[in-house]
Write a protein that holds these residues in place. Structure first.
Motif, PDB file in Angstrom:
ATOM      1  N   LYS A  77      48.713  28.723  43.247  1.00 47.01           N
ATOM      2  CA  LYS A  77      49.078  29.481  44.437  1.00 47.01           C
ATOM      3  C   LYS A  77      48.961  30.952  44.081  1.00 47.01           C
ATOM      4  CE  LYS A  77      52.170  26.029  46.304  1.00 47.01           C
ATOM      5  NZ  LYS A  77      53.550  25.682  46.617  1.00 47.01           N
ATOM      6  N   ALA A  78      48.147  31.657  44.861  1.00 46.66           N
ATOM      7  CA  ALA A  78      47.906  33.076  44.618  1.00 46.66           C
ATOM      8  C   ALA A  78      47.684  33.779  45.947  1.00 46.66           C
ATOM      9  CB  ALA A  78      46.693  33.269  43.717  1.00 46.66           C
ATOM     10  N   GLN A  79      47.830  35.087  45.925  1.00 49.09           N
ATOM     11  CA  GLN A  79      47.621  35.846  47.145  1.00 49.09           C
ATOM     12  C   GLN A  79      47.074  37.238  46.843  1.00 49.09           C
ATOM     13  OE1 GLN A  79      51.484  35.682  48.871  1.00 49.09           O
ATOM     14  NE2 GLN A  79      52.349  37.243  47.552  1.00 49.09           N
ATOM     15  N   VAL A  80      46.410  37.795  47.851  1.00 47.57           N
ATOM     16  CA  VAL A  80      45.896  39.162  47.776  1.00 47.57           C
ATOM     17  C   VAL A  80      46.944  40.072  48.389  1.00 47.57           C
ATOM     18  CG1 VAL A  80      44.105  40.746  48.570  1.00 47.57           C
ATOM     19  CG2 VAL A  80      43.503  38.397  47.967  1.00 47.57           C
ATOM     20  N   ARG A  81      47.229  41.160  47.713  1.00 45.64           N
ATOM     21  CA  ARG A  81      48.163  42.149  48.239  1.00 45.64           C
ATOM     22  C   ARG A  81      47.489  43.512  48.241  1.00 45.64           C
ATOM     23  NH1 ARG A  81      53.853  40.592  45.310  1.00 45.64           N
ATOM     24  NH2 ARG A  81      54.075  38.565  46.321  1.00 45.64           N
ATOM     25  N   GLN A  82      47.540  44.180  49.382  1.00 43.34           N
ATOM     26  CA  GLN A  82      46.995  45.527  49.443  1.00 43.34           C
ATOM     27  C   GLN A  82      47.968  46.487  48.785  1.00 43.34           C
ATOM     28  OE1 GLN A  82      46.044  46.573  53.463  1.00 43.34           O
ATOM     29  NE2 GLN A  82      44.055  45.558  53.349  1.00 43.34           N
ATOM     30  N   GLN A  83      47.406  47.419  48.047  1.00 44.22           N
ATOM     31  CA  GLN A  83      48.244  48.410  47.365  1.00 44.22           C
ATOM     32  C   GLN A  83      48.286  49.681  48.177  1.00 44.22           C
ATOM     33  OE1 GLN A  83      45.980  48.273  43.704  1.00 44.22           O
ATOM     34  NE2 GLN A  83      47.709  47.272  42.705  1.00 44.22           N
ATOM     35  N   ALA A  84      49.388  50.362  48.134  1.00 45.58           N
ATOM     36  CA  ALA A  84      49.539  51.620  48.879  1.00 45.58           C
ATOM     37  C   ALA A  84      48.949  52.774  48.122  1.00 45.58           C
ATOM     38  CB  ALA A  84      51.008  51.878  49.144  1.00 45.58           C
TER      39      ALA A  84
END
Length: 84
Positions: A77-84
């Motif tokens: 289980k993995a996910q993409v996270r946008q960075q600020a």
């Protein structure tokens, strides 16, 4: 001065890949981590003991999504996270 406000829009927002669960196929997940991140097998296995963990940082959306797809394909289980 007028009441205009401006917002800078950037097409290349950096992304991170976060691994939250390695699932039942640990060896396959470690192999994906090695292929996608350059970690050694030992480093990849060690990373799994510290979940959730960011496995890629400051990468393009395409690379992040491809890595997540590959991890999901082997049961993680993995996910993409946008960075600020």
């Amino acid at each position: 001065m007028t009441g205009y406000s401006y917002q800078l829009i950037c097409d290349n927002v950096p992304n991170a890949v976060t691994l939250t669960d390695f699932g039942p196929r640990v060896i396959e997940v470690v192999k994906v981590l090695r292929r996608r991140t350059g970690l050694t097998l030992w480093q990849g296995r060690s990373l799994l003991d510290r979940l959730p963990a960011t496995v890629l940082d400051d990468v393009s959306e395409e690379r992040a999504e491809a890595t997540v797809r590959e991890l999901l394909a082997v049961g993680a289980k993995a996910q993409v996270r946008q960075q600020a």
